[in-house]
Motif scaffolding. Structure first.
Motif, PDB file in Angstrom:
ATOM      1  N   TYR A 144      26.702   3.971   4.198  1.00  0.00           N
ATOM      2  CA  TYR A 144      26.735   4.956   5.281  1.00  0.00           C
ATOM      3  C   TYR A 144      27.429   6.228   4.814  1.00  0.00           C
ATOM      4  O   TYR A 144      27.043   7.336   5.198  1.00  0.00           O
TER       5      TYR A 144
ATOM      6  N   LEU B  79      28.566   6.713  11.913  1.00  0.00           N
ATOM      7  CA  LEU B  79      28.367   5.310  11.546  1.00  0.00           C
ATOM      8  C   LEU B  79      29.433   4.843  10.563  1.00  0.00           C
ATOM      9  O   LEU B  79      29.784   3.673  10.513  1.00  0.00           O
TER      10      LEU B  79
ATOM     11  N   THR C 251      21.860  -1.627  14.234  1.00  0.00           N
ATOM     12  CA  THR C 251      23.148  -1.278  13.644  1.00  0.00           C
ATOM     13  C   THR C 251      24.181  -2.253  14.186  1.00  0.00           C
ATOM     14  O   THR C 251      25.111  -2.644  13.496  1.00  0.00           O
ATOM     15  N   GLY C 252      23.975  -2.654  15.443  1.00  0.00           N
ATOM     16  CA  GLY C 252      24.736  -3.751  16.039  1.00  0.00           C
ATOM     17  C   GLY C 252      23.788  -4.912  16.269  1.00  0.00           C
ATOM     18  O   GLY C 252      22.585  -4.783  16.050  1.00  0.00           O
ATOM     19  N   PRO C 253      24.312  -6.059  16.731  1.00  0.00           N
ATOM     20  CA  PRO C 253      23.463  -7.245  16.895  1.00  0.00           C
ATOM     21  C   PRO C 253      22.482  -7.142  18.064  1.00  0.00           C
ATOM     22  O   PRO C 253      22.624  -6.282  18.931  1.00  0.00           O
ATOM     23  N   ASP C 254      21.504  -8.046  18.060  1.00  0.00           N
ATOM     24  CA  ASP C 254      20.546  -8.119  19.167  1.00  0.00           C
ATOM     25  C   ASP C 254      21.269  -8.537  20.446  1.00  0.00           C
ATOM     26  O   ASP C 254      22.217  -9.321  20.411  1.00  0.00           O
TER      27      ASP C 254
ATOM     28  N   PHE D  46      27.125 -11.355  11.727  1.00  0.00           N
ATOM     29  CA  PHE D  46      26.582 -10.001  11.787  1.00  0.00           C
ATOM     30  C   PHE D  46      27.586  -8.986  11.256  1.00  0.00           C
ATOM     31  O   PHE D  46      27.230  -8.054  10.540  1.00  0.00           O
ATOM     32  N   VAL D  47      28.850  -9.200  11.594  1.00  0.00           N
ATOM     33  CA  VAL D  47      29.880  -8.246  11.174  1.00  0.00           C
ATOM     34  C   VAL D  47      29.991  -8.186   9.648  1.00  0.00           C
ATOM     35  O   VAL D  47      30.229  -7.115   9.085  1.00  0.00           O
TER      36      VAL D  47
ATOM     37  N   TYR E  32      33.636   3.613  24.796  1.00  0.00           N
ATOM     38  CA  TYR E  32      33.060   4.153  26.036  1.00  0.00           C
ATOM     39  C   TYR E  32      34.102   4.110  27.140  1.00  0.00           C
ATOM     40  O   TYR E  32      33.934   3.459  28.157  1.00  0.00           O
TER      41      TYR E  32
ATOM     42  N   GLN F 148      21.195  -5.704   4.030  1.00  0.00           N
ATOM     43  CA  GLN F 148      21.297  -6.121   5.421  1.00  0.00           C
ATOM     44  C   GLN F 148      20.275  -7.221   5.740  1.00  0.00           C
ATOM     45  O   GLN F 148      20.621  -8.289   6.261  1.00  0.00           O
TER      46      GLN F 148
ATOM     47  N   PRO G 145      33.581   5.910  13.202  1.00  0.00           N
ATOM     48  CA  PRO G 145      33.102   5.960  14.590  1.00  0.00           C
ATOM     49  C   PRO G 145      33.979   6.762  15.546  1.00  0.00           C
ATOM     50  O   PRO G 145      33.567   7.012  16.672  1.00  0.00           O
TER      51      PRO G 145
ATOM     52  N   GLU H  56      36.178  -4.486  12.566  1.00  0.00           N
ATOM     53  CA  GLU H  56      35.235  -3.854  11.631  1.00  0.00           C
ATOM     54  C   GLU H  56      34.157  -3.037  12.347  1.00  0.00           C
ATOM     55  O   GLU H  56      33.339  -2.392  11.700  1.00  0.00           O
ATOM     56  N   SER H  57      34.131  -3.078  13.653  1.00  0.00           N
ATOM     57  CA  SER H  57      33.029  -2.471  14.410  1.00  0.00           C
ATOM     58  C   SER H  57      32.940  -0.963  14.186  1.00  0.00           C
ATOM     59  O   SER H  57      33.952  -0.277  14.021  1.00  0.00           O
ATOM     60  N   ASN H  58      31.713  -0.435  14.188  1.00  0.00           N
ATOM     61  CA  ASN H  58      31.541   1.024  14.140  1.00  0.00           C
ATOM     62  C   ASN H  58      30.900   1.553  15.425  1.00  0.00           C
ATOM     63  O   ASN H  58      30.324   2.626  15.450  1.00  0.00           O
TER      64      ASN H  58
ATOM     65  N   ARG I  98      37.055  -1.575  18.519  1.00  0.00           N
ATOM     66  CA  ARG I  98      37.876  -2.014  17.387  1.00  0.00           C
ATOM     67  C   ARG I  98      39.094  -2.835  17.807  1.00  0.00           C
ATOM     68  O   ARG I  98      39.746  -3.443  16.982  1.00  0.00           O
TER      69      ARG I  98
ATOM     70  N   PRO J 234      30.822   3.263  19.097  1.00  0.00           N
ATOM     71  CA  PRO J 234      31.684   4.238  19.773  1.00  0.00           C
ATOM     72  C   PRO J 234      32.467   3.572  20.911  1.00  0.00           C
ATOM     73  O   PRO J 234      32.039   2.560  21.450  1.00  0.00           O
TER      74      PRO J 234
ATOM     75  N   LEU K 176      27.622  -5.717   8.582  1.00  0.00           N
ATOM     76  CA  LEU K 176      28.048  -4.364   8.940  1.00  0.00           C
ATOM     77  C   LEU K 176      29.069  -3.834   7.936  1.00  0.00           C
ATOM     78  O   LEU K 176      29.002  -2.673   7.513  1.00  0.00           O
ATOM     79  N   VAL K 177      29.992  -4.688   7.548  1.00  0.00           N
ATOM     80  CA  VAL K 177      31.007  -4.274   6.579  1.00  0.00           C
ATOM     81  C   VAL K 177      30.342  -3.882   5.255  1.00  0.00           C
ATOM     82  O   VAL K 177      30.716  -2.898   4.616  1.00  0.00           O
TER      83      VAL K 177
ATOM     84  N   VAL L  23      36.870  -6.223  17.762  1.00  0.00           N
ATOM     85  CA  VAL L  23      36.142  -6.433  16.505  1.00  0.00           C
ATOM     86  C   VAL L  23      36.600  -5.337  15.545  1.00  0.00           C
ATOM     87  O   VAL L  23      36.044  -4.242  15.541  1.00  0.00           O
TER      88      VAL L  23
END
Lengths: 569, 250
Positions: free
Chosen positions: A522, A125, B107-110, A511-512, B142, A494, A128, B136-138, B131, B140, A515-516, B134
């Protein structure tokens, strides 16, 4: 059970490294049992072969192959010991402890493995790209490996092992046969193996904490029914008129988990050659069934079973009887009745009808009464033994576990209140809450129980190193605290960010943005988990060295089923 | 007196087990059984569609990869959620979902209404490496989804199992499942027209991964993501503050 902590100090005790045969498992079975075991293992291998053939186009084929190899390995072990001398009839004058030893070792192995995976997913998390571009290493596949590994691998093996120990001691009766216990333990670990390897290949039902597919679920039902029958048969042989309170909890654990498991996992497989199945429950009903299961897996697997542990090992270690019999009754029936209503609090503000949400919230709040009755009963049992809590890290494990049990159940009731849940749900606060229970309560009570159980089980004077028990305690406590503080912070931040509005009445954060904001927490959480993992490794090493090198206890008379000190009134 | 009763109960193994079963059964029966009998539990939505074979295959990939561990598909009846994600989710929208994928953690959006929110091309880029789009995304990456061909030959069996648990697939749909999966991702092929005939004009027929010659797991997953929230307009109409349903994607 005797806790020989003050036996005579002998420096020249023999090193007991070779006094146990490696095939002690088979040697303790009677000839007839060996034949049955051989037949069962052969049948398992044939089932594996059938699945491997039927599912050769599918992931099911790989699982069939694993089952085949597992069955053949069992056949090999049994044949290897088939002509060992049979156990003497004198065995009936002692308890049957061999499967308990195997269960303790399996539990510790699963603990180290699954907690390692836990640290890994926590790290994913924050960073990644730790997947190394491997399909099996992505978060979505590793996460159920972690949850299943700790809950069912570590927790389940610990429960099976300690329940075998407690049921015999508190009933003053040996198990009725030697084979059932092995079938339960080995079969259960086959289930865990199938579950965990399945997730890595992408075989999952997606039902949280019940991800294993239909064939593994059917196998678990067979194992579990055997477990139930074994428990009932042993209790029926008891020489005590009353069933001791620890057994109430273990029985509730076994019976209710069976009901939950069967109802939640009713599914139609795509074909007998496919691992994939579709649950019979649709949409909103599936959500209710899933969280009725999910929450009561917490209640009857992670609470009732471990309360069974607490009600035996805590009084034994503290050398004090349980504080109150009436409180035990109140909390037992309160937990058994109330918990089953509480699952719908996982579905506040969703498309689940409002009346079900309200019932779930109400019963969740009421649950605080029996939960704190149990926690209070445990802590009050320590009155008069607080000096032992100070000096003995093993007892301190159990004391802190009871405290965390009280904290986590309070938090649970609190989070189940609808408006509170509107903030906490979907956030890391829930994850923190679960780990307050899983690390602080479940794991600590297990380690405390194991440190009590291991020396007596292997007939050692004491653990290999009291210092290492102390080290483990502080690692575990520090890890738990770092973890839950990180998750409280991240979860509340959050939740607040998601609902913050600007003066212009628009949402303040994307949302981001939220997350930041999670990133530092984490990292902190992964660090807390790492501390806990290090503690578990220290514990596993200490247990291993205890059964390799710790001095044997002085020979005692017969190891029961004689009158032994049964804790309680 | 109660204590005396309990002392008796503790002496009987079978009695104790039966008492546990009795005490533990009440909650589940009271809360679950009425969900099947009370009609208001699931709203009426005559326009409700169900998944095409390709979308169902995509849904199974979503499950296989454990996407539900980080993404919910359940917009709660809270103002900020409705403003962020769209009208709150109705029970009828997951009526054909076996299992439901409401999720428990964001952890991610709906994703309940993610369909149509982003282009197919965005999804391909995002799933290949989140990434890239986005930073900043965490999430994985695919990458294998675009590499793996979709297994379609067993889709009739999947539809049959779905029908067994209550999704009204017709014999014709089951028979043509593999062909329809191919057709939905291959708009220029002969198989494409059958898909809209069987599953409705609203069905999206496109080369979802941008490659029309091959049906990959990427095609299936994006087809599924693009249909999320678009199986019925009920949520846009049936609420206290009705909204205009989204336009069909072209």
């Amino acid at each position: 059970m005797h806790v020989k902590r003050r036996t005579s100090h002998t420096g020249d005790a023999p090193h007991p490294t070779t006094n146990e045969s490696d095939c002690y498992m088979v040697a303790t079975l009677t000839g007839g049992e060996r034949q049955i075991a051989l037949v069962i293992s052969g049948l398992v291998a044939i089932c594996g072969l059938t699945l491997a053939a039927a599912g050769r186009q599918d992931m099911l084929g790989a699982h069939g192959f694993i089952i085949l190899v597992f069955g053949l390995a069992c056949v090999f072990v049994i044949i290897n010991g088939f002509y060992e001398p049979e156990p003497s009839p004198e065995r009936f004058s002692s308890y049957y402890d061999e499967p308990i030893k195997a269960g303790v070792i399996a539990a510790m192995a699963w603990a180290v493995f699954a907690m390692f995976i836990g640290v890994w997913v926590a790290a994913l998390l924050a960073w990644p790209d730790f997947t190394f571009d491997q399909e099996w290493a992505s978060f979505g596949r590793l996460r159920p490996v972690h949850t299943t590994g700790v809950i069912f691998g570590f927790g389940g093996n610990a429960l099976i092992a300690t329940s075998f120990h407690v049921m015999q001691r508190t009933s003053r009766a040996r198990m009725p046969d030697q084979l059932s216990a092995w079938f339960v333990l080995v079969g259960y670990n086959l289930f865990c193996l199938l579950a965990v390897t399945g997730y890595l290949m992408g075989v999952t039902q997606s039902k949280e904490y019940a991800e294993a597919e239909w064939y593994a679920d059917i196998w678990l039902v067979i194992v579990w029914v055997t477990y139930f029958i074994l428990y009932i048969r042993t209790i029926a042989r008891r020489k005590e008129p009353h069933i001791y309170v620890a057994n109430w909890y273990f029985m509730a654990f076994i019976v209710v988990v069976a009901i939950l498991h069967i109802v939640n996992n009713i599914a139609v497989p795509v074909s007998l050659g496919h691992a994939k199945s579709y649950t019979v429950w649709p949409g909103v009903q599936d959500a209710m069934v899933q969280w009725w299961y999910g929450h009561n897996a917490v209640a009857f697997f992670l609470t009732a079973g471990f309360l069974g542990m607490l009600y035996y090992y805590l009084p034994v270690r503290a050398q004090r009887p349980i504080f109150s019999y009436r409180l035990s009754i109140l909390s037992f029936w309160g937990i058994t009745f109330f918990y089953m209503w509480a699952g719908s609090h996982h579905l506040h503000y969703t498309a689940l009808p409002h009346w079900v949400q309200t019932l779930g919230m109400t019963f969740s709040v009421m649950l605080l009464v029996p939960s704190w009755a149990s926690a209070g009963n445990a802590l009050l049992t320590l009155n008069g033994a607080w000096h032992r809590v100070r000096d003995d890290a093993t007892l301190r494990f159990m004391m802190v576990a009871a405290v965390f049990y009280g904290l986590a159940t309070f938090e649970g009731s609190f989070l189940a209140i609808r408006p509170v849940n509107s903030l906490s749900h979907y956030t890391d606060w829930t994850v923190g809450h679960v780990h307050a229970g899983a690390l602080g309560w479940v794991a600590l009570i297990t380690f405390g129980s194991f440190y009590t159980l291991v020396p007596s089980l292997w007939k050692r004077e004491r653990m290999y190193s009291a210092t290492l028990v102390e080290v483990h305690f502080w690692f575990a406590l520090a890890g738990t605290l770092v973890y839950i503080f990180a998750m409280w912070n991240s979860g509340i931040i959050q939740g607040l960010m998601w609902r913050t509005y600007t003066d212009e009445h628009t949402l303040a954060y994307s949302f981001v943005d939220s997350l930041v904001a999670m990133h530092p927490y984490y990292i902190a959480r992964a660090f807390g988990g790492l501390l806990f993992l290090l503690g578990a490794i220290v514990g596993a090493y200490n247990i291993w060295m205890t059964l390799r090198t710790a001095p044997l206890t002085a020979p005692r008379g017969s190891d029961a089923p004689q009158p032994v000190a049964v804790p309680g009134e | 007196m109660p204590e005396f009763f309990h002392r008796k109960l503790e002496r009987s193994t079978i009695g104790f087990v039966l008492a546990i079963i009795a005490a533990a059964s009440v909650g589940g029966i009271v809360e679950i059984a009425p969900l099947f009998t009370i009609d208001e539990t699931v709203e009426e939505a005559p326009d409700m569609r169900f998944y095409t074979p390709l979308e169902l295959a995509g849904r199974n990939i979503y499950i296989r990869e454990g996407c539900y561990a980080c993404h919910s598909q359940m917009i709660r009846t809270l103002q900020d959620e409705v403003e962020r994600y769209g009208p709150y989710s109705l029970a009828v929208e997951s009526r054909y979902d076996h299992p439901m994928l409401w999720g428990s953690k964001r952890t991610g959006p709906d994703l309940a209404r993610v369909g149509g929110k982003y282009s197919d091309f965005w999804h391909v880029a995002h799933l290949t490496n989140p990434r890239d789009v986005v930073p900043e995304s965490n999430m994985p990456a695919y990458r294998w989804l675009a590499r793996n061909s979709l297994r379609t030959e067993d889709l009739p069996l999947h539809l049959e199992a779905q029908r067994a648990v209550g999704v009204p697939y017709t014999d014709e749909m089951i028979e043509n499942a593999a062909r329809d999966a191919y057709g939905q991702a291959s708009p220029d092929s002969d198989s494409a027209s059958g898909v809209t005939e069987r599953y409705g004009e609203e069905t999206q027929v496109r080369a979802f991964d941008g490659v029309a010659t091959r049906v990959t797991e990427m095609d299936a997953l994006i087809a599924y993501l693009q249909v999320l929230g678009r199986l019925t307009d009920a949520a846009f109409l049936d609420t206290a503050a009705p909204q205009k349903p989204p336009e069909p994607i072209e």
